[in-house]
Design an enzyme around this catalytic site. Structure first.
Site, PDB file in Angstrom:
ATOM      1  N   ILE A 159      56.612 102.140  46.396  1.00  0.00           N
ATOM      2  CA  ILE A 159      56.152 100.968  47.146  1.00  0.00           C
ATOM      3  C   ILE A 159      54.624 100.860  47.031  1.00  0.00           C
ATOM      4  O   ILE A 159      53.881 101.157  47.976  1.00  0.00           O
ATOM      5  CB  ILE A 159      56.565 101.047  48.650  1.00  0.00           C
ATOM      6  CG1 ILE A 159      58.024 101.507  48.788  1.00  0.00           C
ATOM      7  CG2 ILE A 159      56.358  99.697  49.334  1.00  0.00           C
ATOM      8  CD1 ILE A 159      58.484 101.731  50.236  1.00  0.00           C
ATOM      9  N   PRO A 160      54.104 100.475  45.856  1.00  0.00           N
ATOM     10  CA  PRO A 160      52.654 100.285  45.762  1.00  0.00           C
ATOM     11  C   PRO A 160      52.210  99.162  46.688  1.00  0.00           C
ATOM     12  O   PRO A 160      52.915  98.151  46.819  1.00  0.00           O
ATOM     13  CB  PRO A 160      52.437  99.908  44.289  1.00  0.00           C
ATOM     14  CG  PRO A 160      53.774  99.611  43.718  1.00  0.00           C
ATOM     15  CD  PRO A 160      54.805 100.185  44.615  1.00  0.00           C
ATOM     16  N   HIS A 161      51.053  99.357  47.318  1.00  0.00           N
ATOM     17  CA  HIS A 161      50.626  98.366  48.306  1.00  0.00           C
ATOM     18  C   HIS A 161      49.122  98.414  48.495  1.00  0.00           C
ATOM     19  O   HIS A 161      48.494  99.452  48.289  1.00  0.00           O
ATOM     20  CB  HIS A 161      51.313  98.625  49.649  1.00  0.00           C
ATOM     21  CG  HIS A 161      51.069 100.011  50.164  1.00  0.00           C
ATOM     22  ND1 HIS A 161      51.826 101.093  49.751  1.00  0.00           N
ATOM     23  CD2 HIS A 161      50.153 100.507  51.017  1.00  0.00           C
ATOM     24  CE1 HIS A 161      51.378 102.173  50.350  1.00  0.00           C
ATOM     25  NE2 HIS A 161      50.350 101.862  51.128  1.00  0.00           N
ATOM     26  N   CYS A 162      48.545  97.305  48.899  1.00  0.00           N
ATOM     27  CA  CYS A 162      47.129  97.272  49.279  1.00  0.00           C
ATOM     28  C   CYS A 162      46.821  95.934  49.948  1.00  0.00           C
ATOM     29  O   CYS A 162      47.612  94.999  49.889  1.00  0.00           O
ATOM     30  CB  CYS A 162      46.215  97.470  48.075  1.00  0.00           C
ATOM     31  SG  CYS A 162      46.139  96.076  46.947  1.00  0.00           S
TER      32      CYS A 162
END
Lengths: 150, 118
Positions: free
Chosen positions: A63-66
């Site tokens: 779950i890549p996130h920013c």
């Protein structure tokens, strides 16, 4: 709030054919159709987040996130990679399912954390990896989210 | 996009990540679900912010520090012709540029750096 409301069919790619984690992040960022510079900034931020610790939570899911000012609303994308990618996941296994979440610094409805939480909750369900492997099209993916009540 | 605006955007995003790691919700998720070490992550973010600061001119660097310290945001979006630092309309000539992000715009009203999201 339903998770499926945040996904659009054109931000779902069930046939990723990328070779690396970086290439995959770029490909998923591309699904948001931003300008080239914004895509570059977003990619850098996602990479920086990954460098702080992998977002691969195990069982083939990442779950890549920013947060970033280059988006003006919360955006989510989903990608499936049949062969699997080295994401340096917690369980050290290849990642097949990638949920990308990006949000602006300030949101009126503050949905970033709840959306992240719901994807995490969905990902923890025992049959989810198997069900994600079986979805045949974007619509079926959205139906799965609905069925799981997230 | 203006080179220094790009750096400012990156720095602000890093500050935001840093702040999120010091506070409740995101910190819990990052350390719990993603098993991140918040302290190590904050150190890494600080190092990167310092490195990026060196790319800025002195006056821009000082303005950024002052804004981020006081308002927690140094770069604000301009949406529908309105600066989201002070909610004052920006001069129409600015927004009419082919790409307003090619210049480093500073709001005449609140002094924030401005960014035009696509």
């Amino acid at each position: 709030m339903q998770l499926r409301d945040f996904f659009s069919v054109d931000a779902i790619d069930l046939d990723l054919s990328t070779e690396t984690k970086d290439e995959t992040l770029k490909k998923l960022v591309g699904l948001f159709h931003l300008d080239e510079k914004s895509e570059g900034i977003l990619f850098k931020m996602l990479k920086r987040r990954e460098n702080l610790g992998s977002t691969g939570i195990g069982r083939g899911i990442a779950i890549p996130h920013c947060r970033s000012l280059v988006v003006n609303r919360l955006r989510v994308a989903f990608g499936r990679h049949e062969a699997g990618l080295d994401f340096k996941a917690i369980d050290e296994k290849p990642v097949h399912y990638i949920f990308l979440i990006v949000a602006p610094p300030l949101e009126v409805s503050n949905q970033y954390l709840p959306v992240l939480g719901k994807i995490a909750q969905f990902s923890k369900e025992a049959d989810v990896p198997e069900r994600l492997a079986a979805v045949e099209n974007a619509e079926a993916f959205l139906q799965l989210l609905e069925e799981k009540g997230v | 996009m203006h080179e220094q605006l790009e750096t400012l955007l990156e720095m602000q995003d890093l500050h935001m990540q840093r702040r999120a790691l010091e506070e409740g919700g995101v910190r819990d998720l990052e350390t719990g679900l993603f098993e991140m070490s918040a302290e190590q992550a904050i150190d890494a973010l600080d190092a990167k912010i310092t490195e990026l600061e060196l790319r800025l001119g002195k006056s821009i660097q000082e303005r950024f520090r002052s804004l981020i310290g006081t308002h927690r945001r140094a770069v604000v979006p301009v949406l529908a012709g309105v600066c989201y630092g002070c909610f004052v309309a920006v001069p129409t000539s600015w927004a009419a540029d082919a790409d307003p992000n090619d210049r480093l715009n500073v709001c005449q009203s609140c002094g924030h750096f401005q960014y035009y999201p696509t």
